[in-house]
Structure formats: C-alpha cells, structure tokens
Enzyme design. Structure first.
Site, PDB file in Angstrom:
ATOM      1  N   ARG A 186     -12.118   1.791   8.373  1.00 53.60           N
ATOM      2  CA  ARG A 186     -10.778   2.165   7.892  1.00 53.60           C
ATOM      3  C   ARG A 186     -10.846   3.375   6.946  1.00 53.60           C
ATOM      4  NH1 ARG A 186      -5.669  -0.634   4.779  1.00 53.60           N
ATOM      5  NH2 ARG A 186      -4.157   0.049   6.280  1.00 53.60           N
ATOM      6  N   ASP A 225       0.821  -1.213   0.000  1.00 52.90           N
ATOM      7  CA  ASP A 225       0.000   0.000   0.000  1.00 52.90           C
ATOM      8  C   ASP A 225       0.860   1.270   0.000  1.00 52.90           C
ATOM      9  OD1 ASP A 225      -2.103   1.680   0.277  1.00 52.90           O
ATOM     10  OD2 ASP A 225      -2.867   0.835   2.157  1.00 52.90           O
ATOM     11  N   LYS A 269      -1.228  -8.154  -5.131  1.00 51.70           N
ATOM     12  CA  LYS A 269      -1.879  -8.496  -3.854  1.00 51.70           C
ATOM     13  C   LYS A 269      -3.223  -7.785  -3.852  1.00 51.70           C
ATOM     14  CE  LYS A 269      -1.150  -7.944   1.146  1.00 51.70           C
ATOM     15  NZ  LYS A 269      -0.175  -7.450   2.124  1.00 51.70           N
ATOM     16  N   ASP A 276     -11.279 -18.400   1.064  1.00 54.15           N
ATOM     17  CA  ASP A 276     -12.295 -19.391   0.710  1.00 54.15           C
ATOM     18  C   ASP A 276     -12.002 -19.974  -0.659  1.00 54.15           C
ATOM     19  OD1 ASP A 276     -13.726 -17.709  -1.379  1.00 54.15           O
ATOM     20  OD2 ASP A 276     -13.965 -16.401   0.356  1.00 54.15           O
ATOM     21  N   GLU A 289      21.537 -12.801  11.249  1.00 56.05           N
ATOM     22  CA  GLU A 289      20.186 -12.973  10.697  1.00 56.05           C
ATOM     23  C   GLU A 289      20.228 -13.044   9.166  1.00 56.05           C
ATOM     24  OE1 GLU A 289      17.242 -10.899  13.992  1.00 56.05           O
ATOM     25  OE2 GLU A 289      18.453  -9.597  12.704  1.00 56.05           O
TER      26      GLU A 289
HETATM   27  C1  GLA Z   1      -4.214  -4.985   4.880  1.00 59.95           C
HETATM   28  C2  GLA Z   1      -3.304  -6.148   4.531  1.00 59.95           C
HETATM   29  C3  GLA Z   1      -1.891  -5.800   4.921  1.00 59.95           C
HETATM   30  C4  GLA Z   1      -1.461  -4.564   4.183  1.00 59.95           C
HETATM   31  C5  GLA Z   1      -2.420  -3.425   4.468  1.00 59.95           C
HETATM   32  C6  GLA Z   1      -2.135  -2.224   3.603  1.00 59.95           C
HETATM   33  O1  GLA Z   1      -4.317  -4.814   6.238  1.00 59.95           O
HETATM   34  O2  GLA Z   1      -3.748  -7.317   5.110  1.00 59.95           O
HETATM   35  O3  GLA Z   1      -1.026  -6.879   4.639  1.00 59.95           O
HETATM   36  O4  GLA Z   1      -1.419  -4.842   2.805  1.00 59.95           O
HETATM   37  O5  GLA Z   1      -3.760  -3.805   4.250  1.00 59.95           O
HETATM   38  O6  GLA Z   1      -2.997  -1.192   3.834  1.00 59.95           O
END
Ligand code: GLA
Length: 730
Positions: free
Chosen positions: A442, A366, A475, A531, A611
């Site tokens: 939101r 995002d 995504k 789902d 790491e």
């Molecule tokens: C949701 C998703 C997160 C991220 C945020 C971005 O909460 O599950 O992984 O991508 O949105 O706003």
C-alpha cells in the site's frame, strides 16, 4: 474453587466453577500434566501409565528406568533436550552453542489475585482470582522458568504465561517460546481454526485430528487476517450445546504459532505461543523474557458455553477503561462516504446529517493530514491539512461538538510513506534491510516501533493533534504487514518482531493514561489484528473492510467463537456494496450491524426519504437492544456457511429477554418453509414477542422453531424481540 497444592501427593489442582486442571511434580522432580476437564476434587494420578517403549529414551538420573520417558508422558512445559520428540514449548540455545534444557521443580507460590505482565496485555481480575507461580530450573543450562497460572473461576478460565530467566553468566537465546502446552492422553478430537484473508476474516474450519501435526500462525508481525490466534479442540461429538471442548486464545497481537499434534500413541498435544520465524531472543545474565499470555478455557456444555467463557473474560477481564461498561456511540464514518475526497465543508455537512438522523459520533477517516489525498503519501506527517479542511482542527472539532456530536479521527501511527517529511528526515526510522530496496505494500513502510525514540516521536505528533481537536474517538489502523525485519538500532535482529509489539503496546498504554476518556477502535485493514491483546487497549475492533452484509454474517459468526459482539465493529453501508457489488435490503444491513458496535459508513445525503426513515428507526431499535447485545450472551442458531438461513441472537443472562435475527440466504420458487429453531430460552416458559404481542411456548420455539413467512427477493431479514411472560410459567 481456586488453587490447591497437596504437599504429600505433590499435586496442584486449579479449579474454576466447572473445570479442574491438575499437574504433578513427579518422583524425578519434573512437572507432569495430569488432567483438564469437568470439575472434580479427586486425584487424577491413576491416569498416568509408565511403560517402556521402543525408541523413547529415558533421561539421565532415572537409573535407566525404561518405563519413564518424556517422549510419552504428559507434560506441562516440554522443552527440547529431554528425549521428547513432540513439539517443545521452549527451545534455548545456550552461550556454549548447546541446545535444550531439562527443567525440574524448584519451588512454588500461590497468591491472591491475578498476575500481570509488565509491558504486555494480560487478563486482570480482583481477589476472586488466584495465581500460581511454579519455578522450574535447569542448573546446568542455567535456565530458570517461572510458569504462571491465573485462575478466574467465574468464567472457567485459566491463563498461562512463562518468564524465562538467565541464571548463568553467559547470554543464551530463546528460539521457541510457547505460553501454553496441553497434553491429552486420550480422546477423539476435532480442531477448529479461524482462517481468512483481507475482507474475509475468521472463517471457521473444523477438521478431525489425525496422526499428524496441524499448525496455524502468523509470520506477518501481527496476528493477521489469515489465521486468528484462537484454537479450539472439541470432542468429535461436541456441538453448540453439548460436548467437551477446549480453547486457547492468545493475548498478543504479533506473530504466533498454534498447533495440535496427534502422536504415535494417539496422545494429542495442543500449544500456543510466539511465532518462531525470525525469532531468536537474547537473554543476558540475570535478565528475563516474558512469554505473552494464553487464555485457556474448558466447556463441558459445547461450543456455545466455551464462547461465552471467552467473551465474558474479554468483556470483564481484558477490556479496560471508561468504555468497558458503556454502550458505544452510533457513528457515521466518512470512509465509504467520501474516501479522501472531502473538505471541511463536506465534513460539516456529514456531521449535520448524522446529528439529524440521530447518530452520536462523526469519524473523519483517512485523508485529513499532510498532503494525503491518495494513499501514496504523508503517513508519518501527523499535521492537520488546514488548507483542505479550510481551517484548523480545533474549529472543525468545535463545530462538530457544538452540534452535540462526538468527534473522532483515523490514524495509522506505525506506518510511514516514503513520500513524507518524516521519512525524508529519518529514513532509518523505517524497518528496512540495508543495501536492499524495501518491500512495499500500500505504498508504505513500517516504522521501527521496537525503538523508543520512534514510538515517542510519533506519540508527540499524535497526542498534540488529539489535544488540539479535543478528540473523543480514534480509529487506529495498520494497513500492511512487516516484511523487512531489520532495526538500525540492534545487533540482534531476532528481537525485533517481539520488541516491535511491545512498542505498539507502550504507545497504546500512554494513550490510555493520557487520554482516559478516548474510545479507541482497533483496525488493520479491517480485522487483520483482531485479538485479545489489542482488546486490552481498544475495546472495539473494525471487524472487516468488507461491509457486505452477507459476507459479514460469516465474519461475525466466526468472530463470535472467541470474542464478544460488543467488540465487533460493524456498520451499515450503501448498496450495491463497494466490495462485493451485492445489494441487500436496508433492514438486513441494519440487523447485522446492530449485532456489533453499530454505525453507518455512507453518505446520508445520498439516501432516499424512505432510507432516512429507516436509519432513524434502526437507531431507535439499536439503542433499545444495545444493552442486550453488550451484556448478553451470543447465540449461534445456524452456521451461515452450511445453511439456507443465517440465524443468531442475544440472550440476557437471566434468560428473560432475547432477540433473534434471521436472514434467508437462498430464495427459490415454491421453496419449503424455513424454520429457525431458537435456543437458550428457559424451558416450560412463555415468551411474548414485543413486535406483535404474540405469546410463544419456549419449548416449541426451541424444538420446532419459528416459521419464516415466505417473501420474495434476496436476503430478507426477520427479527423477534422476546420477553418472558412473568405470570404464566407453564
Ligand atoms: C483501512 C481501513 C479502512 C479505512 C482505510 C483508510 O483499509 O480498514 O476502514 O480506514 O484503511 O485508508
């Protein structure tokens, strides 16, 4: 195997490899359910009993035969209006205001292959599958129902769906539509459901079925974090490896209802289908309505086999496209690394680090579009923020591709911020009740995806971005639920929730056609829309916004009852964990994430040298195990909710290779040694642990188990990679 109809007995038999499903057209022409259970080629008619009972009436046409009542007989598709007081699968309100219908057999057809459903996701299969279509009618109510049964023999699956047709001249309304109904005449059952919340999805719960109605579902317009559309009925003594159990899983991403009810005569009715709240679907003369599909499966070998049936069905018969049989790339996601606070330079740095550490894909989450620097704005404005990125998307994508990485972005196409150009231009594109302020969540509203123009408008914007950036991965997020069910384009608001889901599927299908190489990961604030419907379009789904490794043990354990590990989005994130504040060892986080799709959700620049070494090693190990995780069977060794140790594994289908993981959940002074009993191995065989070359007799591993060396500190993880020794079968 397959579908048989005996014209003399009027019995339909649907057989898979290990199960048989039977129904009968009775002497009055109604379709009764006879049997679902272990495979048989016999005739289950003798299980029906006809006995008169008080307060259970007989329908017209039975010459007042008191022994015949639909209130007590097992049925395939019970309707309101027949004297059956249990839950109906179908409620119709006719144009004349009269409720109900009484369906009788009209005809049937058996076809090769598996039916599909226009506009809806459904199990697909080749000629190994068969379809049965049974047409039922009520001439008075002018309703026709075509019951669809798909038989997929190898995975012990029978799918069900129904098409409801208006054969009259007046419009009628569908008020309730369940795709599957199962009536059990006898048996002591437990019900398993998978409840949750944002950040803690699909927690299994098992309870005895008593004399009442148990119901789960979602009225949220999506399948939801709160209850997954998966219901399991298991005989009380059934466990992981023994006992009869039955599953229903909805191939649909909208609101649903699933229930089990024990009636006055100890009979159990199990159902799954569409949610009824705000559902009232008009069907005009000559038109049809399709009830989305339910996957049914039976296992006589406990819950483990039931889960394998469902997972294999999803892997082979639901997920489509290029990524179906491919191991997904190891990704670095920018969200927990930088949230919305980045510029083009930072993204290039993340990509360089990702490449150096051996990852395959960089995902820009995002914050890359409109003025999106916080979550109050810009959803709906799918234009690249070139000022923030310091250039256009093409040049960023080219730089990332040049590094040898794939490039992905985040979108949330179904939403709009009130503070956006799109909303200012098209306020009526949002679902919103006239004269009433919207319900905000939101800081965003839901777009009216029941409308073609809205779907197309957003599609045009997003497809342009995908083309510009030559994007490899998407995504697809959905970060609130529908609350204001009102579309400016229809008189019938009872249609909106269903039509909305069809709009989402239309969009996804277009993406599938126009961008066949694109890997789409579903997401809804994590796993709020996990789902089988979404998996038809998105081969993986972000399991949860909760990346805490210990919570993930429960989330992934619960998810494994109905879905394959290859579909579970899972990442290693930084500690202390952003959501829980808990610190867990790096190795533990790695093993848990590599039991899903695998990736990282952190800023590699903040990792220590040690790491960084672990990241490289984890990626090597993950790549070594990926085929087993993708194609193997999932093994639940313990229930993390009830055990001191969480243990699970993956088994190759020929049982020759297996990997097992364990995480100690509780550490105490001078505590007893924890043993992990393995399962799934071939008995009387020796297995070599690839890590240290030690040979183990499988029967001892499965009976006594492996002792976990005592280690201090919380949440230590253990791992064994076993291969069967070819030479010595003992
Ligand atoms: C949701 C998703 C997160 C991220 C945020 C971005 O909460 O599950 O992984 O991508 O949105 O706003």
């Amino acid at each position: 195997m397959g579908i048989r109809h005996n014209a003399e007995t009027r019995i339909f038999s649907l057989a898979t490899k290990n199960s048989t499903y039977q129904m009968l057209i009775d002497h009055y022409g109604r379709l009764l359910h006879l049997y679902y259970g272990p495979w048989t080629d016999g005739d289950a008619r003798f299980t029906l009993t006809f006995t008169g009972r008080g307060f259970s009436g007989s329908p017209d046409g039975t010459d007042e035969d008191e022994s015949y009542s639909l209130d007590t007989l097992p049925q395939e598709f019970p309707t309101l209006g027949t004297g059956d007081y249990r839950k109906p699968a179908l409620i119709i309100r006719g144009g004349n205001g009269i409720y109900g219908c009484d369906l009788k057999y009209c005809k049937h057809e058996i076809c090769k292959g598996k039916y599909s459903l226009p506009g809806l996701p459904a199990v697909y299969a080749g000629d190994e599958a068969q379809t049965l279509k049974i047409t039922l009618r009520d001439e008075t109510a002018e309703v026709e129902v075509i019951l669809l049964y798909g038989v997929v023999p190898e995975t012990d699956v029978i799918t069900r769906s129904a098409v409801v047709r208006n054969i009259g001249s007046k419009e009628f309304y569908i008020l309730r539509a369940q795709a599957a109904n199962l009536d059990f005449m006898t048996g002591d059952f437990d019900l398993m459901t998978f409840y949750g919340r944002h950040g803690m999805e699909r927690v299994p719960e098992r309870q005895k079925v008593e004399h009442k109605s148990y119901e789960i579902g979602s009225r949220r317009g999506s399948s939801s974090h709160q209850y997954n559309p998966l219901l399991i009925l298991a005989e009380s003594e059934a466990g992981e490896e023994q006992g009869n159990c039955y599953a229903m899983e909805f191939v649909y991403s909208g609101g649903f209802e699933a229930s089990a009810e024990k009636d006055q005569f100890n009979q159990i009715r199990m159902q799954m289908g569409l949610a009824t709240t705000q559902f009232s679907y008009p069907v005009k003369s000559g038109e049809s309505f399709i009830v989305p599909e339910v996957i049914l499966s039976f296992s006589g070998e406990g819950l483990r086999k039931l889960s394998w049936n469902l997972a294999d069905t999803i892997k082979k018969h639901v997920i489509r496209g290029k990524w179906k049989n491919q191991i997904c790339p190891v990704l670095l996601n920018s969200w927990e690394a930088v949230y919305m606070d980045f510029d083009g330079q930072k993204i290039r740095e993340l990509a360089t680090e990702a490449k150096e550490l051996g990852m395959d894909l960089l995902v820009l989450d995002d914050g890359w579009f409109g003025d999106r620097n916080d979550d109050h704005r810009s959803l709906g404005d799918w234009r690249v923020n070139e000022a923030k990125l310091g250039g256009n998307l093409r040049s960023l994508a080219e730089d990332i591709h040049r590094l040898g990485l794939l490039f992905g972005i985040w979108i949330e196409p179904e939403m709009v911020s009130e503070n956006s150009h799109l909303y200012r231009q098209h306020p009526d594109w949002a679902l919103k009740i006239p004269g009433k302020g919207p319900i905000r969540a939101r800081h965003q509203l839901v777009l009216d995806f029941s409308r073609d123009d809205v779907v197309n408008g957003i599609y045009d914007q997003i497809s342009a971005v995908l083309r510009e950036g030559n994007i490899d991965y998407l995504k697809w997020d959905y970060n609130r639920n529908i609350a204001d069910v009102y579309s400016a384009r229809t008189e019938d608001q009872g249609k909106v929730l269903y039509d909305y889901v069809l709009g989402v599927y239309r969009f996804l299908e277009r993406l599938h056609t126009d961008f066949p190489d694109l890997l789409i990961e579903g997401c809804s604030g994590g796993g709020g829309r996990f789902d089988a419907g979404m998996l038809y379009y998105t081969p993986q789904i972000w399991c949860s916004d909760n990346t805490d490794a210990i919570d993930r043990l429960t989330i992934q354990y619960g998810t494994s009852f109905g879905y394959p590990a290859s579909a579970m989005g899972a990442h290693v994130s930084a500690v202390p964990n952003e959501q829980s504040g808990r610190s867990t060892p790096f190795a533990t986080r790695g093993y848990i994430a590599m039991s899903g799709t695998f990736g990282y959700e952190l800023d590699p620049g903040k990792l220590s040298q040690e790491e960084r070494r672990s990241v490289r090693e984890q990626i090597c190990l993950r790549n070594e195990l990926a085929e087993l995780v993708h194609s193997g069977h999932y093994l639940r060794l313990t229930n993390p909710l009830k055990s001191h140790v969480a243990a699970w594994g993956f088994l190759s289908k020929d049982q020759k290779e297996a990997v097992f993981f364990a995480v100690v959940l509780d550490v105490h002074c001078n505590m007893p040694i924890n043993y992990v009993r393995l399962s799934g191995l071939k008995s009387h065989a020796l297995y070599i642990n690839e890590n240290d070359g030690v040979k183990y007799p499988s029967d001892v591993l499965m009976n006594t188990g492996l002792p976990l060396p005592r280690r201090k500190n919380d949440y230590n993880a253990y791992f064994w990679h076993l291969r069967m020794a070819e030479d010595d079968h003992k």
